[in-house]
Design a protein around this motif. Structure first.
Motif, PDB file in Angstrom:
ATOM      1  N   THR A 314     -21.559  11.599  70.831  1.00  0.00           N
ATOM      2  CA  THR A 314     -22.136  10.324  71.774  1.00  0.00           C
ATOM      3  C   THR A 314     -21.231   8.822  71.083  1.00  0.00           C
ATOM      4  OG1 THR A 314     -24.219  10.458  69.732  1.00  0.00           O
ATOM      5  CG2 THR A 314     -24.265  11.489  70.875  1.00  0.00           C
ATOM      6  N   LEU A 315     -20.585   8.683  70.269  1.00  0.00           N
ATOM      7  CA  LEU A 315     -20.149   7.683  69.565  1.00  0.00           C
ATOM      8  C   LEU A 315     -19.105   7.693  70.104  1.00  0.00           C
ATOM      9  CD1 LEU A 315     -20.008   7.977  65.601  1.00  0.00           C
ATOM     10  CD2 LEU A 315     -21.954   7.000  67.156  1.00  0.00           C
ATOM     11  N   MET A 316     -18.114   8.520  70.547  1.00  0.00           N
ATOM     12  CA  MET A 316     -16.826   8.579  71.707  1.00  0.00           C
ATOM     13  C   MET A 316     -17.249   8.278  72.848  1.00  0.00           C
ATOM     14  SD  MET A 316     -14.003   9.207  69.622  1.00  0.00           S
ATOM     15  CE  MET A 316     -12.543   9.354  71.649  1.00  0.00           C
ATOM     16  N   GLU A 317     -18.566   8.525  73.857  1.00  0.00           N
ATOM     17  CA  GLU A 317     -19.128   7.699  74.561  1.00  0.00           C
ATOM     18  C   GLU A 317     -19.111   6.453  74.971  1.00  0.00           C
ATOM     19  OE1 GLU A 317     -21.699  10.667  76.014  1.00  0.00           O
ATOM     20  OE2 GLU A 317     -20.469  12.044  76.976  1.00  0.00           O
ATOM     21  N   ARG A 318     -19.936   6.004  73.372  1.00  0.00           N
ATOM     22  CA  ARG A 318     -20.335   4.523  73.568  1.00  0.00           C
ATOM     23  C   ARG A 318     -18.795   4.022  73.493  1.00  0.00           C
ATOM     24  NH1 ARG A 318     -23.847   5.198  69.732  1.00  0.00           N
ATOM     25  NH2 ARG A 318     -24.883   5.836  71.052  1.00  0.00           N
ATOM     26  N   ASN A 319     -17.613   4.509  73.247  1.00  0.00           N
ATOM     27  CA  ASN A 319     -16.821   3.781  72.228  1.00  0.00           C
ATOM     28  C   ASN A 319     -16.138   3.327  73.924  1.00  0.00           C
ATOM     29  OD1 ASN A 319     -16.294   2.842  70.110  1.00  0.00           O
ATOM     30  ND2 ASN A 319     -14.910   5.467  69.414  1.00  0.00           N
ATOM     31  N   LEU A 320     -16.144   4.453  75.256  1.00  0.00           N
ATOM     32  CA  LEU A 320     -15.631   3.564  76.413  1.00  0.00           C
ATOM     33  C   LEU A 320     -16.258   3.403  76.468  1.00  0.00           C
ATOM     34  CD1 LEU A 320     -14.295   5.554  78.706  1.00  0.00           C
ATOM     35  CD2 LEU A 320     -15.888   7.477  78.849  1.00  0.00           C
ATOM     36  N   GLU A 321     -17.871   3.428  76.957  1.00  0.00           N
ATOM     37  CA  GLU A 321     -18.197   2.081  77.704  1.00  0.00           C
ATOM     38  C   GLU A 321     -18.219   0.783  76.882  1.00  0.00           C
ATOM     39  OE1 GLU A 321     -22.941   2.698  75.835  1.00  0.00           O
ATOM     40  OE2 GLU A 321     -23.247   4.566  77.521  1.00  0.00           O
ATOM     41  N   ASN A 322     -17.541   0.522  75.876  1.00  0.00           N
ATOM     42  CA  ASN A 322     -17.392  -0.522  74.744  1.00  0.00           C
ATOM     43  C   ASN A 322     -16.009  -1.404  75.780  1.00  0.00           C
ATOM     44  OD1 ASN A 322     -20.069  -1.156  74.018  1.00  0.00           O
ATOM     45  ND2 ASN A 322     -19.627  -0.922  71.203  1.00  0.00           N
ATOM     46  N   LEU A 323     -14.944   0.041  75.331  1.00  0.00           N
ATOM     47  CA  LEU A 323     -14.035  -0.583  75.654  1.00  0.00           C
ATOM     48  C   LEU A 323     -13.793  -1.016  77.661  1.00  0.00           C
ATOM     49  CD1 LEU A 323     -12.148   2.276  74.059  1.00  0.00           C
ATOM     50  CD2 LEU A 323     -10.993   0.287  73.859  1.00  0.00           C
ATOM     51  N   GLN A 324     -14.726  -0.033  78.696  1.00  0.00           N
ATOM     52  CA  GLN A 324     -14.509  -0.926  79.359  1.00  0.00           C
ATOM     53  C   GLN A 324     -15.330  -2.480  79.673  1.00  0.00           C
ATOM     54  OE1 GLN A 324     -17.123   3.173  80.708  1.00  0.00           O
ATOM     55  NE2 GLN A 324     -15.343   3.459  82.414  1.00  0.00           N
ATOM     56  N   LYS A 325     -16.370  -2.870  79.211  1.00  0.00           N
ATOM     57  CA  LYS A 325     -16.580  -4.067  79.030  1.00  0.00           C
ATOM     58  C   LYS A 325     -15.500  -4.524  78.923  1.00  0.00           C
ATOM     59  CE  LYS A 325     -21.216  -6.821  77.202  1.00  0.00           C
ATOM     60  NZ  LYS A 325     -21.452  -6.547  76.442  1.00  0.00           N
TER      61      LYS A 325
END
Length: 328
Positions: A314-325
């Motif tokens: 869950t934390l890695m997927e949130r990292n991906l979302e924030n990197l894309q942002k």
């Protein structure tokens, strides 16, 4: 005498607050002690019902700042498996392993073994101008009594292997092999559990590969230089405010250079992490007139994340979302 006894009880309660009972053992299971959160999560996933896994570091504690106590050594010495990251993350580990004693039967496993480590320490020359910083401090030194010397300038290898799903695959395979060696009777269960974890990690790798591929911007500015493996595997560049150890103090000149880089390259966000102070990231963001976002190095969960059932995925997927942002 009563005062001494009460003090000992209070100390024991406080030292155990917020963490798994590292003295606990489970009959009929493989008892596993891990040095920090990612290894704990992978070991729980692979060990399944056949393993009893405890983590040495409490929720909310930054592992670079942690050193073991005698109760931690006692717990590891009674376990069948002790898993640590290696690559210099645990500066205390050599003395810790020496302290297990000749009678201990614990199998010790360096989970990062087999990963191509990122060599070099860019803090030695403080070169931030327009350059990607991909290496982190790596501490090989430890002091007597298990106290680690966390001097970031002494490190020469990036220890943050787990921040990339591709490196995590290697670590998970090492942990699977350790379970099979310690408990060959349940080999099939461990291999089955590993296959499920491997599938999820490969899916996560695909998400990062595809999710980060289409951006022209490749630079990220981070508070802690913990993302060298992630950047190497997904073609990003990290520019770090602080070094491999998050307590490292940057020079004023470094901050000015990073602020200049942010402004000149249109960097929209500066990343910070939850387990260390965000003051420097906020100061730099204010100077450069940009916002902040979380990029989690997954060195541990906060108590709130632990309570909410967050995990590595869950934390890695949130990292991906924030990197894309940040890259968009």
């Amino acid at each position: 005498m009563l005062i001494i006894v009460l003090a000992a009880v209070v100390t024991a309660i406080m030292s155990g607050c917020g963490k798994s009972d590292t003295h606990s053992q489970a009959d009929g299971k493989v008892n596993v002690v891990t040095s920090f959160y990612p290894l704990y999560f992978f070991a729980k996933e692979i060990g399944g019902e056949h393993a009893h896994v405890v983590n040495l570091i409490a929720a909310g504690v930054e592992p670079h700042e942690w050193t073991p106590k005698s109760r931690d050594l006692d717990a590891a010495s009674k376990a069948q498996l002790f898993l640590y990251n290696g690559a210099g993350l645990e500066g205390w580990v050599d003395n810790f392993l020496n302290g297990l004693g000749s009678g201990s039967q614990v199998l010790t496993v360096e989970a990062s073994k087999g990963i191509e480590l990122i060599q070099g320490n860019p803090e030695h020359d403080h070169d931030h101008e327009g350059a990607a910083e991909e290496a982190d401090d790596h501490d090989h030194d430890s002091e007597e009594g298990g106290e680690a010397d966390h001097s970031h300038s002494d490190l020469d290898v990036d220890p943050h292997t787990w921040t990339s799903p591709r490196s995590a695959l290697v670590m998970a395979a090492n942990i699977r092999d350790a379970f099979v060696q310690a408990d060959p009777a349940n080999k099939a269960a461990y291999e089955s559990n590993y296959a499920g974890l491997e599938s999820r990690l490969r899916e996560l790798d695909d998400k990062f590969t595809q999710g980060l591929a289409g951006f022209e911007r490749r630079d990220i500015v981070v508070s802690h230089q913990a993302f060298g493996y992630l950047c190497r595997d997904y073609n990003l560049n990290q520019i770090a405010i602080m070094g491999l150890s998050p307590e490292a103090e940057p020079r004023a000149q470094d901050l000015l250079e990073i602020a200049k880089f942010v402004k000149e390259n249109g960097i929209p966000y500066i990343f910070f992490e939850e387990l260390v102070s965000e003051q420097l990231a906020n100061t730099l963001a204010s100077e450069a007139k940009v916002d902040t976002l979380v990029l989690n190095p997954l060195e541990g969960l906060t108590p709130e994340q632990e309570k909410a059932g967050e995990d590595y995925f869950t934390l890695m997927e949130r990292n991906l979302e924030n990197l894309q942002k940040a890259l968009g």
